[in-house]
Design a protein around this motif. Structure first.
Motif, short mmCIF file in Angstrom:
data_model
loop_
_atom_site.label_atom_id
_atom_site.label_comp_id
_atom_site.label_asym_id
_atom_site.label_seq_id
_atom_site.Cartn_x
_atom_site.Cartn_y
_atom_site.Cartn_z
N GLY A 1 37.43 38.35 72.26
CA GLY A 1 37.08 37.79 73.55
C GLY A 1 35.60 37.91 73.86
N VAL A 2 35.18 37.20 74.95
CA VAL A 2 33.76 37.04 75.22
C VAL A 2 33.04 38.36 75.44
CG1 VAL A 2 34.13 36.70 77.70
CG2 VAL A 2 32.10 35.72 76.59
N GLU A 3 33.73 39.36 76.01
CA GLU A 3 33.07 40.64 76.25
C GLU A 3 32.77 41.39 74.96
OE1 GLU A 3 37.50 41.38 77.23
OE2 GLU A 3 36.06 39.72 77.20
N PHE A 4 33.34 40.92 73.85
CA PHE A 4 33.11 41.57 72.55
C PHE A 4 32.41 40.64 71.56
CE2 PHE A 4 37.06 43.40 74.32
CZ PHE A 4 36.67 44.74 74.41
N GLU A 5 31.84 39.53 72.05
CA GLU A 5 31.34 38.53 71.12
C GLU A 5 30.18 39.03 70.26
OE1 GLU A 5 29.53 34.95 72.51
OE2 GLU A 5 28.65 35.89 74.28
N ASP A 6 29.38 39.96 70.77
CA ASP A 6 28.25 40.44 69.98
C ASP A 6 28.69 41.12 68.69
OD1 ASP A 6 26.62 39.42 71.90
OD2 ASP A 6 25.79 41.34 72.58
N GLU A 7 29.87 41.74 68.71
CA GLU A 7 30.33 42.43 67.51
C GLU A 7 30.59 41.46 66.36
OE1 GLU A 7 33.86 44.50 68.75
OE2 GLU A 7 35.19 42.83 68.19
N MET A 8 30.74 40.16 66.67
CA MET A 8 31.02 39.18 65.63
C MET A 8 29.84 39.00 64.69
SD MET A 8 34.08 38.62 66.35
CE MET A 8 34.52 37.31 65.23
N VAL A 9 28.63 39.27 65.18
CA VAL A 9 27.45 39.17 64.31
C VAL A 9 27.57 40.14 63.14
CG1 VAL A 9 24.93 39.47 64.21
CG2 VAL A 9 25.99 38.37 66.19
N GLY A 10 28.17 41.30 63.38
CA GLY A 10 28.34 42.28 62.31
C GLY A 10 29.30 41.83 61.23
N TYR A 11 30.13 40.83 61.52
CA TYR A 11 31.06 40.31 60.51
C TYR A 11 30.43 39.22 59.64
CZ TYR A 11 34.86 42.77 62.89
OH TYR A 11 35.67 43.74 63.43
N LEU A 12 29.33 38.62 60.07
CA LEU A 12 28.74 37.52 59.32
C LEU A 12 28.35 37.90 57.89
CD1 LEU A 12 26.55 35.77 62.06
CD2 LEU A 12 28.81 35.09 61.21
N PRO A 13 27.80 39.11 57.65
CA PRO A 13 27.49 39.46 56.25
C PRO A 13 28.72 39.45 55.34
CG PRO A 13 26.34 40.92 57.75
CD PRO A 13 27.29 40.12 58.59
N HIS A 14 29.91 39.68 55.90
CA HIS A 14 31.14 39.66 55.09
C HIS A 14 31.50 38.25 54.65
CE1 HIS A 14 32.14 43.89 55.86
NE2 HIS A 14 31.70 43.68 57.09
N CYS A 15 30.86 37.25 55.24
CA CYS A 15 31.13 35.85 54.90
C CYS A 15 30.11 35.28 53.92
CB CYS A 15 31.14 34.99 56.17
SG CYS A 15 32.28 35.54 57.44
N THR A 16 29.18 36.11 53.45
CA THR A 16 28.08 35.64 52.61
C THR A 16 28.58 35.03 51.32
OG1 THR A 16 26.61 37.33 53.51
CG2 THR A 16 25.99 36.36 51.39
N PHE A 17 27.98 33.90 50.97
CA PHE A 17 28.28 33.21 49.71
C PHE A 17 27.19 33.52 48.68
CE2 PHE A 17 27.54 29.48 46.96
CZ PHE A 17 28.78 29.37 46.35
N ASN A 18 27.61 33.87 47.48
CA ASN A 18 26.71 34.03 46.33
C ASN A 18 25.68 35.14 46.55
OD1 ASN A 18 26.05 33.36 43.69
ND2 ASN A 18 24.50 31.85 44.31
N LEU A 19 26.06 36.19 47.25
CA LEU A 19 25.21 37.37 47.45
C LEU A 19 23.85 37.04 48.07
CD1 LEU A 19 25.87 39.27 44.07
CD2 LEU A 19 27.04 39.55 46.27
#
Length: 700
Positions: free
Chosen positions: A101-119
């Motif tokens: 939810g919106v009150e926790f949206e900033d934590e989603m930035v921390g998940y972006l590195p887990h989506c990295t393609f080709n290191l």
């Protein structure tokens, strides 16, 4: 630009011949650089572009959908292939399942590195979800002045519909982040025929099935907005019309040169700041307008603007009809103090639990009626870019106020962007400043071997350098070389004869207007002469005294004046000579003038100490490499004095030294850097001999 000139239209076009054969990532790069080539599309570092590309997974060998998107901190105009982040679209879509939810949206930035393609090590920006969830292969997000003028108008939704119909949608203000990405996705699902959307107080999103379609949509939409403003604004005075007339260019420059060192001193208590002056047409129109104070107080709208400029500028009390720089200088301190108090109050009103500590409360942007705009920042590039961003804000206010009521972001929203923890994390990742960051140096004799080596050493440590020399051709060549090595922002060149008061004053005015002042003076201009005393003409004697004694006095006197105006100390370094301490045969004029330099430095060290101005001396000897004084008669004269052939002189000097080593321009530069830097913060009135050892020149 929001003007009535036909040239206001964007004139950037897709070159199909050039694009032919490019891969999708290469087309993304081409599109990005093309859009970023015109600052009316987006400013430096602003906006982002993306493409969804099918590529082979390096682990499975299967084709997977990959999002290529401009990485954090990049600039679309100058980005290269390594500036894009690459992420698995499948994983980005999977993030929806863990979003709390919106009150926790900033934590989603921390998940972006887990989506990295080709290191890929390029960090993904907070705008990544905005691109990922638009169901189109190619997406542009730009900050055009013409669109932000619509987005910052009080009735921006109605204006968007009037100009674009249903082709371009509208979304209310929402801080960039994960939630806004979901909003964009929902908008696209509900409006499948839309070609883009205006984000209130923010900017423009456009999309397409191909890179070319996306690019051409972006350009078309911006040009339609520009054309609409031209039709609406024709014949209407901007900003309520003129209240003041701009002063002439020379007067504007003189006033800026008088104010900038004082302002610089007032805003450099935490770190040395560097200034930039802009008196362009758009700036002058605004600072001379009847609505200057009213509109400036409203602050900026686009987040990219006020992150660079603070929420609002400081308007300096100055009447161009009755210019009184002295009175303005007297009032400046109080005006800046009030700004700091207001900023601290803004911080206290808006801070939240966990907000980062208050940052530098000083203004970034200073607006002077009839004169122009001054900006101060940690380095020249940032000061210049801050000025460019505020010029964009002026364009936005011009457009919005011409068709509606301009509206800045609500104060709390502005604070939440400025003190966003994700922005704070980005600031914390910035590299540590170099040792002379924020310092401004003036180097006389800068086109010679020693002078250019000194300039290079100071530039390498982060200083801005004003290079001065009487030899215009050599000066231009040296400045071009150093600008290419370090950037045009940090290098300026001024032709200067150190024996002429007007030339010296003009050089310091240039330093004040270009950078805000001077922290370091390297007095290095020189000549060399050799003759038995009975053959030394009065002209030769006076020439030595004029350049090596009077010249050093004139540039030091001017340095004292500007350093005292700043009130933040300074460092003056004389490049004298071993000959100032140890007599040499057949060079009485030169040796005496050099001795005068050394004693002048001692006198100035006494006068400068209460102001934090340090004065020290570097004494070179026998620096043949690159030195201009050896290109004339001096080489033969010194060889004759020692009964040597000119080809033997360098070896003669090496062998007569205690260390048996040659002295190079870089050696003199290193000693100069020591006295310029904080490493010598407790040294004044000192002499360092860089002569490979000469017992006659020992100072004690």
């Amino acid at each position: 630009m929001l003007t009535t000139a036909a040239a206001s239209r964007l004139n950037i076009a897709w070159d199909e011949a050039r694009a032919a054969g490019m891969s999708e990532p290469e087309l993304l790069l081409y599109r990005s650089n093309l859009l970023g080539s015109d600052k009316r599309v987006t400013n430096y570092g602003g906006g982002n572009t993306s493409a969804k590309v099918m590529q082979k997974d390096p682990l499975t060998g299967e084709d997977v959908e990959v999002l290529w998107v401009k990485g954090s901190g990049g600039d679309v105009g100058t980005i290269a292939m390594d500036g894009f982040a690459t992420l698995y679209m499948e994983k980005l879509r999977a993030l929806k399942g863990i979003y709390r939810g919106v009150e926790f949206e900033d934590e989603m930035v921390g998940y972006l590195p887990h989506c990295t393609f080709n290191l890929n090590q390029r960090a993904a920006s907070i705008d990544t979800p905005l691109h990922a969830y638009v169901p189109k292969a190619h997406v542009d997000h730009m900050h055009p002045d013409a669109i932000i003028a619509i987005a910052a108008a009080e009735n921006s939704r109605e204006l968007t519909r009037e100009i674009f119909g249903r082709e371009i949608g509208w979304l209310p203000w929402k801080r960039p982040g994960y939630e806004l990405g979901l909003w964009l996705e929902k908008f696209c699902q509900e409006n499948p025929d839309a070609r883009g959307v205006v984000l209130e107080s923010h900017g423009l999103f456009t999309w397409g099935d191909t890179a070319r379609e996306c690019f051409e949509t972006t350009v078309e939409i911006i040009n339609r907005a520009i054309e609409w403003f031209e039709g609406k604004g024709e014949g209407k005075p901007a900003f309520g019309g003129a209240k003041h007339q701009p002063l002439d260019a020379a007067a504007r420059r003189e006033i800026a040169g008088a104010l900038m060192p004082a302002i610089r001193g007032m805003v450099s208590s935490d770190q040395h700041m560097v200034g930039h002056f802009d008196d362009g047409e758009r700036v002058l129109e605004f600072v001379c307008s009847s609505r200057l104070k009213e509109l400036a107080a409203l602050g900026t709208s686009c987040p990219d603007h006020f992150l660079r400029t603070k929420i609002r500028p400081l308007v300096i009390g100055f009447d161009p009809a009755r210019p009184d720089t002295s009175a303005t200088l007297k009032e400046l301190s109080q005006a800046i103090a009030r700004y700091r108090e207001d900023y601290a109050a803004y911080y206290e009103r808006c801070k939240r639990p966990g907000s980062p500590p208050m940052r530098n409360p000083n203004p970034v942007v200073f607006l002077i009626p009839g004169v122009g705009m001054i900006t101060f920042a940690k380095d020249k590039a940032t000061a210049r870019i801050s000025g460019e961003f505020y010029t964009n804000a002026i364009n936005v206010m011009r457009g919005a106020s011409s068709v509606s009521t301009y509206r800045g972001l609500p104060e709390q929203e502005a604070f939440d962007i400025e003190y966003w923890l994700l922005e704070e994390a980005k600031l914390q990742r910035m590299p540590k400043p170099k040792s002379l960051a924020g310092r401004i140096a003036l180097v006389t004799g800068g086109a010679g071997g020693i002078g250019s080596a000194i300039a290079d050493r100071l530039l390498r440590e982060g200083a801005c350098v004003v290079l001065a020399d009487i030899d215009r051709q050599a000066l231009g060549e040296t400045a071009e070389l150093l600008s290419g090595r370090y950037s045009n922002d940090v290098m300026r060149a001024v032709a200067m004869d150190v024996t002429r008061e007007d030339a010296v004053e003009a050089a310091y005015l240039a330093a004040a207007v270009e950078y805000g002042g001077v922290d370091i003076l390297v007095s290095n201009a020189g000549i060399a002469s050799s003759a038995p005393v009975e053959e030394t003409s009065l002209d030769l004697w006076n020439k030595n005294m004029s350049i090596l004694s009077t010249g050093y006095f004139l540039v030091s006197r001017a340095a004292f004046r500007i350093m005292k105006a700043q009130g933040i100390g300074g460092s003056i370094i004389f490049i004298a000579s071993k000959n100032g301490l140890a007599a040499s045969p057949g060079a009485s004029a030169y040796c005496t003038a050099k001795a005068s330099e050394i004693h002048l430095a001692r006198c100035l060290a006494l006068e400068g100490a209460p102001e934090g101005i340090r004065v020290n001396v570097v004494n070179p000897d026998a620096v043949l490499k690159g030195s201009k004084i050896w290109s004339g008669d001096w080489l033969k004269e010194r060889a004759d004095a020692y009964g040597k052939d000119t080809s033997e002189l360098e070896e003669h000097y090496r062998q007569r030294s205690l260390l048996k080593r040659s002295v190079l321009p870089e050696d003199i530069a290193e000693a100069t850097y020591f006295f310029a830097s904080e490493a010598s913060a407790k040294s004044t009135g000192n002499i360092v001999n860089v002569d490979a050892g000469n017992v006659q020149a020992f100072t004690r």
